[in-house]
Design an enzyme around this catalytic site. Structure first.
Site, PDB file in Angstrom:
ATOM      1  N   SER A  11       0.822  -1.208   0.000  1.00  0.00           N
ATOM      2  CA  SER A  11       0.000   0.000   0.000  1.00  0.00           C
ATOM      3  C   SER A  11       0.856   1.258   0.000  1.00  0.00           C
ATOM      4  O   SER A  11       0.323   2.364  -0.045  1.00  0.00           O
ATOM      5  CB  SER A  11      -0.905   0.015   1.232  1.00  0.00           C
ATOM      6  OG  SER A  11      -0.132   0.010   2.414  1.00  0.00           O
ATOM      7  N   CYS A  73       2.175  -6.738   2.115  1.00  0.00           N
ATOM      8  CA  CYS A  73       1.214  -5.946   2.874  1.00  0.00           C
ATOM      9  C   CYS A  73       0.357  -6.918   3.667  1.00  0.00           C
ATOM     10  O   CYS A  73      -0.290  -7.800   3.082  1.00  0.00           O
ATOM     11  CB  CYS A  73       0.343  -5.129   1.916  1.00  0.00           C
ATOM     12  SG  CYS A  73      -1.045  -4.260   2.699  1.00  0.00           S
ATOM     13  N   CYS A 183       2.437  -5.061  10.329  1.00  0.00           N
ATOM     14  CA  CYS A 183       2.341  -4.184   9.161  1.00  0.00           C
ATOM     15  C   CYS A 183       3.754  -3.970   8.655  1.00  0.00           C
ATOM     16  O   CYS A 183       4.668  -3.714   9.459  1.00  0.00           O
ATOM     17  CB  CYS A 183       1.696  -2.845   9.545  1.00  0.00           C
ATOM     18  SG  CYS A 183       1.719  -1.599   8.219  1.00  0.00           S
TER      19      CYS A 183
END
EC number: 5.1.1.3
Length: 262
Positions: A11, A73, A183
């Site tokens: 992202s 991601c 993340c």
């Protein structure tokens, strides 16, 4: 296809933490990296939007003849990788929070997971937690706002430090001895985390494991690159090129960072 590139998408710039581990372990592999920064963060989007963006990124990479795709991601992995594997013919490598090693090694039986809303709400995250963290107190925390700050190049800002402390302090108070970074943006916060966390708390992310899995799948499919003096690395962003450049400047002689409308 052996010398075709490995495709990697995220992202935004966070997946470069995965790219670094892959490049370190597989220095002869060519890579193409997509930073979908104009749509970051994925963690706040609906499952349908995450799937749509993941399909878009995958098709850009496949048009560039990528032999394998790394979904760098956590949110995209947990919400879209099953679909991608069923609908495209190349191997896919996904990213999951490393709950299993944290649960196995925890002495306090209390571990923290810092991740995005999209990852924490996914069925894959819940099933992984149920399988690997039975009998473990898993303290989850949405890292709201952190991805945006990293995407703005504010990794070492006071704003980031303040927000990070707000997110991890409740987990410290609960007595965690492992903090799982869920993340791919968050490994860039490790220097600050080491200042904030007690020395007894270990930090775990998925980067090295993903690189090892990538090598294993390439080898299994006969896709490991032939050895050459220097591989090429292409990075594309649909947002601020200077932010992505700041995350990939590492002395490579054959790499290029460009803006691409995707």
């Amino acid at each position: 296809m052996r010398d075709n590139p490995i495709g990697i998408f995220d992202s935004g710039v966070g997946g470069t933490s995965i790219w670094r581990e892959i490049q370190k372990l597989l220095p002869f592999e060519n890579t193409i990296y997509l930073a979908d920064s104009k749509n970051a963060p994925y963690g706040e989007k609906s499952k349908d939007d995450i799937l749509r963006l993941s399909i878009k990124n995958t098709e850009v990479l496949l048009k560039n003849d990528c032999k394998l795709v790394v979904v760098a991601c956590n949110t995209a992995t947990t919400n879209a990788i099953d679909y991608l594997r069923k609908n495209y013919d190349v191997p896919f490598i996904g990213i999951e929070p490393a709950i299993k090693p944290a649960a196995l090694q925890s002495k306090t039986k209390t571990v923290g997971v810092l991740a995005t809303k999209g990852t924490l709400a996914s069925s894959l995250f819940h099933s992984t937690s149920e399988i690997h963290a039975s009998g473990i107190n898993v303290i989850v925390r949405e890292g709201t706002g952190l991805v945006q700050l990293i995407e703005e190049g504010k990794v070492d800002s006071q704003e980031t430090r303040k927000l990070l402390l707000k997110h991890v302090r409740p987990m410290i108070d609960e007595g965690i001895d492992y903090l799982v970074l869920g993340c791919t943006h968050y490994p860039y916060l490790v220097p600050i985390l080491k200042e904030i966390l007690p020395e007894s708390v270990q930090i775990i992310d998925s980067g090295e494991a993903v690189a090892r899995q990538t090598k294993s799948i390439l080898n299994k499919n006969g896709l490991l690159a032939s050895q050459r003096s220097k591989a090429y690395h292409r990075f594309y962003t649909n947002a601020n090129i200077h932010v992505l450049e700041s995350f990939v400047m590492n002395g490579e002689t054959d790499y290029n960072v460009s803006v691409l409308d995707f």
